[in-house]
Scaffold this active site. Structure first.
Site, mmCIF file in Angstrom:
data_model
loop_
_atom_site.group_PDB
_atom_site.id
_atom_site.type_symbol
_atom_site.label_atom_id
_atom_site.label_comp_id
_atom_site.label_asym_id
_atom_site.label_seq_id
_atom_site.Cartn_x
_atom_site.Cartn_y
_atom_site.Cartn_z
ATOM 1 N N PRO A 51 -3.421 -6.016 -5.744
ATOM 2 C CA PRO A 51 -2.946 -4.862 -4.970
ATOM 3 C C PRO A 51 -3.227 -5.028 -3.481
ATOM 4 C CG PRO A 51 -5.052 -4.340 -5.991
ATOM 5 C CD PRO A 51 -4.723 -5.762 -6.398
ATOM 6 N N ALA A 52 -2.596 -4.189 -2.669
ATOM 7 C CA ALA A 52 -2.862 -4.201 -1.227
ATOM 8 C C ALA A 52 -4.312 -3.785 -0.978
ATOM 9 C CB ALA A 52 -1.916 -3.241 -0.523
ATOM 10 N N ARG B 229 6.138 -0.660 -11.648
ATOM 11 C CA ARG B 229 7.502 -1.191 -11.644
ATOM 12 C C ARG B 229 7.497 -2.682 -12.002
ATOM 13 N NH1 ARG B 229 11.280 0.067 -6.411
ATOM 14 N NH2 ARG B 229 10.474 -1.896 -5.588
ATOM 15 N N ARG C 155 10.422 11.021 3.203
ATOM 16 C CA ARG C 155 9.650 10.796 1.983
ATOM 17 C C ARG C 155 8.539 9.821 2.331
ATOM 18 N NH1 ARG C 155 10.584 8.074 -3.621
ATOM 19 N NH2 ARG C 155 11.753 6.539 -2.446
ATOM 20 N N TRP D 63 0.809 -1.217 0.000
ATOM 21 C CA TRP D 63 0.000 0.000 0.000
ATOM 22 C C TRP D 63 0.843 1.269 0.000
ATOM 23 C CZ3 TRP D 63 1.728 2.622 4.109
ATOM 24 C CH2 TRP D 63 2.248 1.880 5.169
ATOM 25 N N ASN D 64 2.159 1.174 0.280
ATOM 26 C CA ASN D 64 2.892 2.427 0.523
ATOM 27 C C ASN D 64 3.231 3.201 -0.745
ATOM 28 O OD1 ASN D 64 4.859 0.539 -0.135
ATOM 29 N ND2 ASN D 64 6.397 1.446 1.195
ATOM 30 N N GLU E 74 10.813 -8.101 -3.341
ATOM 31 C CA GLU E 74 11.253 -6.777 -2.860
ATOM 32 C C GLU E 74 10.674 -6.642 -1.460
ATOM 33 O OE1 GLU E 74 13.204 -4.623 -4.270
ATOM 34 O OE2 GLU E 74 13.335 -5.429 -6.300
ATOM 35 N N GLU F 175 14.397 -4.755 -9.557
ATOM 36 C CA GLU F 175 13.368 -4.118 -10.377
ATOM 37 C C GLU F 175 13.922 -2.817 -10.929
ATOM 38 O OE1 GLU F 175 9.818 -3.856 -7.857
ATOM 39 O OE2 GLU F 175 9.059 -5.604 -8.933
ATOM 40 N N SER G 290 15.891 5.826 -5.662
ATOM 41 C CA SER G 290 14.960 5.258 -6.638
ATOM 42 C C SER G 290 15.096 5.914 -8.011
ATOM 43 C CB SER G 290 13.529 5.436 -6.138
ATOM 44 O OG SER G 290 13.434 4.949 -4.821
ATOM 45 N N GLY H 109 6.595 -6.273 -0.544
ATOM 46 C CA GLY H 109 5.890 -6.185 0.727
ATOM 47 C C GLY H 109 6.813 -6.574 1.860
ATOM 48 N N CYS I 86 10.159 1.531 2.205
ATOM 49 C CA CYS I 86 11.128 0.463 2.478
ATOM 50 C C CYS I 86 12.535 1.036 2.494
ATOM 51 C CB CYS I 86 11.020 -0.615 1.424
ATOM 52 S SG CYS I 86 11.108 0.067 -0.244
HETATM 53 P P1 NAD Z 1 2.477 -6.769 3.422
HETATM 54 O O1 NAD Z 1 3.554 -7.779 3.292
HETATM 55 O O2 NAD Z 1 1.602 -6.809 4.590
HETATM 56 O O3 NAD Z 1 1.511 -6.852 2.152
HETATM 57 C C1 NAD Z 1 2.012 -6.761 0.833
HETATM 58 C C2 NAD Z 1 1.010 -7.405 -0.110
HETATM 59 O O4 NAD Z 1 0.907 -8.793 0.181
HETATM 60 C C3 NAD Z 1 -0.405 -6.852 -0.007
HETATM 61 O O5 NAD Z 1 -0.977 -6.849 -1.302
HETATM 62 C C4 NAD Z 1 -1.099 -7.878 0.872
HETATM 63 O O6 NAD Z 1 -2.483 -7.913 0.665
HETATM 64 C C5 NAD Z 1 -0.451 -9.153 0.389
HETATM 65 N N1 NAD Z 1 -0.472 -10.276 1.339
HETATM 66 C C6 NAD Z 1 -0.531 -10.243 2.692
HETATM 67 N N2 NAD Z 1 -0.505 -11.495 3.191
HETATM 68 C C7 NAD Z 1 -0.427 -12.336 2.127
HETATM 69 C C8 NAD Z 1 -0.358 -13.756 1.978
HETATM 70 N N3 NAD Z 1 -0.356 -14.569 3.033
HETATM 71 N N4 NAD Z 1 -0.282 -14.262 0.737
HETATM 72 C C9 NAD Z 1 -0.266 -13.454 -0.352
HETATM 73 N N5 NAD Z 1 -0.319 -12.115 -0.275
HETATM 74 C C10 NAD Z 1 -0.394 -11.555 0.948
HETATM 75 O O7 NAD Z 1 3.207 -5.358 3.255
HETATM 76 P P2 NAD Z 1 2.553 -3.908 3.330
HETATM 77 O O8 NAD Z 1 2.222 -3.609 4.746
HETATM 78 O O9 NAD Z 1 1.489 -3.750 2.287
HETATM 79 O O10 NAD Z 1 3.778 -3.021 2.845
HETATM 80 C C11 NAD Z 1 4.804 -2.622 3.679
HETATM 81 C C12 NAD Z 1 6.011 -3.524 3.504
HETATM 82 O O11 NAD Z 1 6.421 -3.524 2.146
HETATM 83 C C13 NAD Z 1 7.213 -3.043 4.279
HETATM 84 O O12 NAD Z 1 7.848 -4.123 4.888
HETATM 85 C C14 NAD Z 1 8.095 -2.414 3.208
HETATM 86 O O13 NAD Z 1 9.452 -2.361 3.537
HETATM 87 C C15 NAD Z 1 7.830 -3.310 2.061
HETATM 88 N N6 NAD Z 1 8.176 -2.640 0.809
HETATM 89 C C16 NAD Z 1 9.291 -3.052 0.139
HETATM 90 C C17 NAD Z 1 9.665 -2.425 -1.038
HETATM 91 C C18 NAD Z 1 10.889 -2.867 -1.786
HETATM 92 O O14 NAD Z 1 11.008 -2.510 -2.939
HETATM 93 N N7 NAD Z 1 11.800 -3.625 -1.204
HETATM 94 C C19 NAD Z 1 8.889 -1.380 -1.543
HETATM 95 C C20 NAD Z 1 7.768 -0.979 -0.831
HETATM 96 C C21 NAD Z 1 7.419 -1.638 0.342
#
Ligand code: NAD
Length: 484
Positions: free
Chosen positions: A183-184, A167, A286, A158-159, A258, A465, A448, A236, A292
């Site tokens: 999507p989230a 991407r 930011r 979602w962030n 990622e 990516e 980025s 995520g 992340c």
């Molecule tokens: P999250 O892991 O909770 O969720 C990410 C996605 O996965 C969402 O679409 C969610 O619905 C889905 N999801 C959740 N549980 C699942 C499951 N069991 N099976 C399949 N899909 C599932 O993360 P978030 O809270 O949405 O985002 C924040 C996290 O994302 C932070 O840890 C951040 O560092 C990371 N992030 C990483 C990058 C990167 O490029 N490395 C970029 C942005 C965010």
């Protein structure tokens, strides 16, 4: 169904499948909340497992045609998507603010960054090259061609609801793959708006399918169990990434991850303190700290500690907090749980002896606010240095030598990005090479760039990516042994 939440932008609120907008098979929907007010602003179709399987079917029907579409034509469609997104950047940015909470400035920055992935991969689509080598024996040729890997499941957080989608979609489409985007659940509207832009840009039916669903685990498992699905690209948390890797392992699916970060920011003793403060402000704030790449631990050499802390504290204290559409520099966090988590990390640090320089408290509701915060004298071992903060809180920690700073910076399971501030470029490069991270920013707080390989080492991820590398994640190298 659709919503006119943002004037001038009609956003479909159903599932995009095979070029049609359809409701969930059981008719279910879920609410989208505005973090600035805690009010419901829309509801969207809640995809079921049957919808997930139907999405695979749609992606499979479109796969051969898209893989056979001329690269130039794929490029033209991606460029049209770039143009459409750019024309509507203010409306898409407002949509992001409404469901994610970030400031309008951050949202506009995200839309521009997101659109660039369509442009960059439009340019890359026509430059997917293979190789011909001579076998060491000299007897024959080794020919390598790059083919689209197949149907890809894309799961985004979602962030950065627009940029994390583009991407993945940009390189997947450039490579000739068809996709299902999940999507989230906090931010499905932006993903649906991106889906609508792609459809308008001329992406053939079934090439891009968007599947909002609150049953993330079940729909992901069903999709990954279909043998026609050959790629998982996830952005995520590390925790969910681990779970998905296990599911992918059952079907031996190529996986790009990622994941979370715990970025160290090092201010060496010879740093230009004003440059370091400006860099720390961007690296920390930011997206209100919900990135992340956010500087999670700020290590400052003892010689410049007082000056840095004073200037950084003043800059953080000067930030306005409020609804993203009201011109505030810092918007609300995404939900109540995020505020609780940040508050818990600050309380733990303070209990262990950290000093609050500025902030240190929740903001006024009903939205989900937390004050920009600087903590000094944070002891090693505080929870806040081990976990992703994902909020506007900056712990400052002292060090005495470059070796100590490197050791502290590397003492984490994460390895996404690190930042180094020093006027001596050779020294900064030496430190960069010793840091266990996929990316390093030297004298700047942003890394980025759509043209660069973004990604982490250790438990921050697998794969890259952006850049040329980003497209290769959606291809398979096929070796053809040739005698001629
Ligand atoms: P999250 O892991 O909770 O969720 C990410 C996605 O996965 C969402 O679409 C969610 O619905 C889905 N999801 C959740 N549980 C699942 C499951 N069991 N099976 C399949 N899909 C599932 O993360 P978030 O809270 O949405 O985002 C924040 C996290 O994302 C932070 O840890 C951040 O560092 C990371 N992030 C990483 C990058 C990167 O490029 N490395 C970029 C942005 C965010």
């Amino acid at each position: 169904m659709s919503t006119e939440l943002v004037a001038g932008l009609t956003v479909p609120t159903d599932l995009l499948r095979g070029g049609a907008w359809v409701g969930a098979q059981d008719g279910g929907r879920f609410d989208v909340i505005d973090p600035a007010t805690a009010e419901t602003i829309a509801d969207v179709a809640n995809g079921t497992v049957a919808d997930a399987l139907a999405s695979v079917e749609a992606a499979a029907e479109a796969a051969a045609g898209w893989a056979a579409t001329a690269p130039r034509e794929r490029a033209r469609i991606l460029l049209r998507a770039f143009d459409l997104m750019t024309e509507r950047e203010e409306q898409v940015a407002e949509l992001i603010v409404r469901e994610n909470g970030k400031s309008f400035t951050d949202a506009l920055g995200e839309v521009r960054y997101a659109a660039e992935f369509f442009r960059w991969y439009a340019e890359e689509a026509v430059r997917v090259s293979g190789e011909i080598r001579t076998a060491p024996s000299g007897a024959n040729r080794i020919m390598v061609v790059r083919q689209p890997i197949g149907i890809a499941l894309l799961i985004t957080p979602w962030n950065f609801p627009a940029a994390m989608a583009t991407r993945k979609i940009g390189p997947a489409l450039a490579a000739g793959c068809t996709v299902i985007l999940k999507p989230a659940s906090e931010t499905p509207l932006t993903a649906l708006a991106v889906g609508a832009i792609l459809a308008e840009a001329g992406v053939p039916d079934g090439v891009v399918n968007v599947l909002p669903s609150r049953r993330s685990g079940a729909v992901a498992a069903a999709i990954l169990a279909d043998p026609r699905v050959r790629k998982l690209s996830f952005t995520g948390s590390t925790e969910v990434g681990r779970t998905l890797l296990k599911t992918a392992a059952d079907h031996v699916i190529s996986s790009s991850m990622e994941l979370g970060g715990n970025a160290p920011l090092l201010v060496l003793e010879d740093a230009d303190v004003d440059v370091a403060v400006a860099g720390a402000m961007v690296a920390k704030m930011r997206n209100g700290g919900e990135a992340c790449t956010a500087a999670n631990r700020i290590y400052v050499h003892r010689a410049v500690l007082a000056e840095f802390t004073e200037k950084f504290g003043a800059a953080m204290a000067a930030l306005s907090v409020g609804p993203g559409m009201d011109g505030a520099a810092v918007g609300p966090l995404v939900n109540a749980a995020a505020v609780d988590k940040v508050d818990e990390l600050v309380s733990d640090a303070v209990q262990r002896g950290a000093r609050v320089v500025v902030g240190g408290a929740r903001g006024e509701g009903p939205g989900y606010y937390y004050a920009p915060t600087v903590l000094a004298d944070v002891p090693v071992g505080a929870q806040i240095t081990d976990e992703e903060i994902f909020g506007p809180v900056a712990p400052v920690i002292t060090f005495d030598t470059d070796e100590e700073a490197i050791r502290l910076a590397n003492a984490t399971e994460y390895g996404l990005v690190a930042y180094v501030f020093s006027k001596d470029l050779a020294r900064a490069l030496r430190v960069s090479e010793a840091l266990e991270s996929g990316m390093v920013g030297i004298n700047r707080g942003v890394v980025s760039d759509p043209a660069a390989p973004f990604g982490g080492v250790k438990q921050s991820g697998i794969g890259r990516e952006g850049g040329h590398e980003g497209l290769l994640e959606y291809t398979e190298s096929k070796y053809i042994a040739v005698d001629w």
